[in-house]
Design an enzyme around this catalytic site. Sequence first.
Site, PDB file in Angstrom:
ATOM      1  CG  HIS A   1      18.099  -6.806  34.466  1.00  0.00           C
ATOM      2  ND1 HIS A   1      17.685  -5.492  34.398  1.00  0.00           N
ATOM      3  CD2 HIS A   1      19.402  -6.772  34.850  1.00  0.00           C
ATOM      4  CE1 HIS A   1      18.697  -4.698  34.715  1.00  0.00           C
ATOM      5  NE2 HIS A   1      19.754  -5.446  35.000  1.00  0.00           N
TER       6      HIS A   1
ATOM      7  CD  GLU B   1       4.515  -6.253  37.399  1.00  0.00           C
ATOM      8  OE1 GLU B   1       4.186  -5.368  38.198  1.00  0.00           O
ATOM      9  OE2 GLU B   1       5.122  -7.284  37.742  1.00  0.00           O
TER      10      GLU B   1
ATOM     11  CG  ASP C   1       0.008 -18.162  40.926  1.00  0.00           C
ATOM     12  OD1 ASP C   1      -0.409 -19.329  41.048  1.00  0.00           O
ATOM     13  OD2 ASP C   1       0.255 -17.428  41.891  1.00  0.00           O
TER      14      ASP C   1
ATOM     15  NE  ARG D   1      -2.645  -0.838   3.558  1.00  0.00           N
ATOM     16  CZ  ARG D   1      -2.670  -1.923   4.320  1.00  0.00           C
ATOM     17  NH1 ARG D   1      -3.143  -3.069   3.829  1.00  0.00           N
ATOM     18  NH2 ARG D   1      -2.225  -1.897   5.558  1.00  0.00           N
TER      19      ARG D   1
ATOM     20  CD  GLU E   1       5.282   0.970  35.823  1.00  0.00           C
ATOM     21  OE1 GLU E   1       6.090   0.054  35.559  1.00  0.00           O
ATOM     22  OE2 GLU E   1       4.311   0.814  36.584  1.00  0.00           O
TER      23      GLU E   1
ATOM     24  CB  CYS F   1      13.741  -9.223  30.006  1.00  0.00           C
ATOM     25  SG  CYS F   1      12.794  -7.716  30.243  1.00  0.00           S
TER      26      CYS F   1
END
Length: 523
Positions: A490, A214, A268, A170, A203, A492
């Site tokens: 961390h 999270e 969980d 496009r 954040e 990640c």
Amino acid sequence: QNPQFNITSTYVIYAHLLRQIATLVEADHHFLVHWLKKLSQKKFKQLVERLLQFVSLRLFPAKPEEFPPLTKCSWWIPSASKVLALLNTANNLNQPPLIPYTDFYNSTLDHIDLMEEYHTWQSFGNSHRFSFCQYPFVISIAAKKIIIQRDSEQQMINIARQSLVDKVSRRQRPDMNMLFLNMKLTRKRADLKKKLKVTFVGEAGLDMGGLTKEWFLLLIRQIFHPDYGMFTYHKDSNCHWFSSFKCDNYSEFRLLMGLAVYNSITLDIRFPPCCYKKLLSPPIVPSDQNTPVGICSVTIDDLCQIMPELAHGLKELLSYEGNVEEDFYSTFQVFQEEFGIIKSYNLKPGGDKIPVTNQNRKEYVQLYTDFLLNKSIYKQFAAFYCGFHSVCASNALMLLRPEEVEILVCGSPELDMHALQRSTQYDGYAKTDLTIRYFWEVVLGFPLDLQKKLLHFTTGSDRVPVGGMADLNFKISKNETSTNWLPVAHTCFNQLCLPPYKSKKDLKQKLIIGISNSEGFGL
């Protein structure tokens, strides 16, 4: 059962015996299965282990010269797999099974090209071309997870590539965000199979995986809250079940579990095993939209896992020795409270006029159980089922048992911190350094709730993934900052950055403060 068949020099004879068993007619297989299920647990387990060893040694022979060339014995493994299937059927006919279903797993298969097996199965189905995917009970949950993840990743790549091609065709400028399902930017249904990317407004965190974890945790906390009306928490069974009254918000969150599995996130949540049985009923979404989904055969044992008190009452009704009709004065009609209003439902046509008697009480219990676990929540569960399968539309789901779906979605709640210690990697520290020795002394001495907080702090989840603690790739890095600072994680990368604390007391105090106050992201 001949113990000689444990010796590789007898494998040619053993293979011919297995082929004779595998090619018996169906009626003889039926007789054999019912004979096998009467074996002692010890003998049954020996048979399974001998067959698994036979397959493993044919795949990876210690001395290849002991066996005929592969071209001349290509039928060995298919024959053994067919006999294993008979043993698996016999095992499942026993309640409880003679051995756990995990005893049929062949860990050797973790080391073959699983995707080639999967694509062979996809192309040829259960025809003459052999694939281990025709016998999924021998494939471990870890191996199945790899198949599902790679299948999902390929779908992500294909969807992202198509988005890019559409944009270019496009004559529009491509944008990196179009390659992701960014929860801040879009909720388009067509985008669901892009990789999930989360942005928390206000954040500074960058989503390399931690923010996604999270987001799922926060979302779960919200939708499972009793005030939300989507799920009911049953204290006596410690699990959630679907609310029987209509909930306007249900469609908003029905994708939860599918998105989690698709993006390899461990949740969980505590659903009863029956939920996962329903999710695989059927394992592939029917092409006809009018075909019922999420309906499975249920028993009073399934009900016992959700509402044990009610199930106990129904069991007492079944075993009652007096006159059921006169003493219980019940009919084939049940009542449920919905937003403070009592509503009645007939379990069968004219149920309010049919008394429950000694003769029909089994039918009453079965219809009541089916009503609670299937009919009364059909619309809610159908939305849940369709949401899950609209994201996890992989034929690999056909390989899974309900118990395995639960492990894929929720991981394992069993924490083995010693296993985590053994598999931890270090950056800037050695495992013999004083700070690291203090760390493990403190963590191994933590109560379970603090160990879970540590896992949540460093990985974004307090559950253990399918492959166990080793699969976390947990790393402790040296943080060359003041020892007045708290630890940093961390999520990640499942990495804990630990300042070089000088005392065990200081480390314990800072670690507890850090892991107990760990919501939100910053850079």
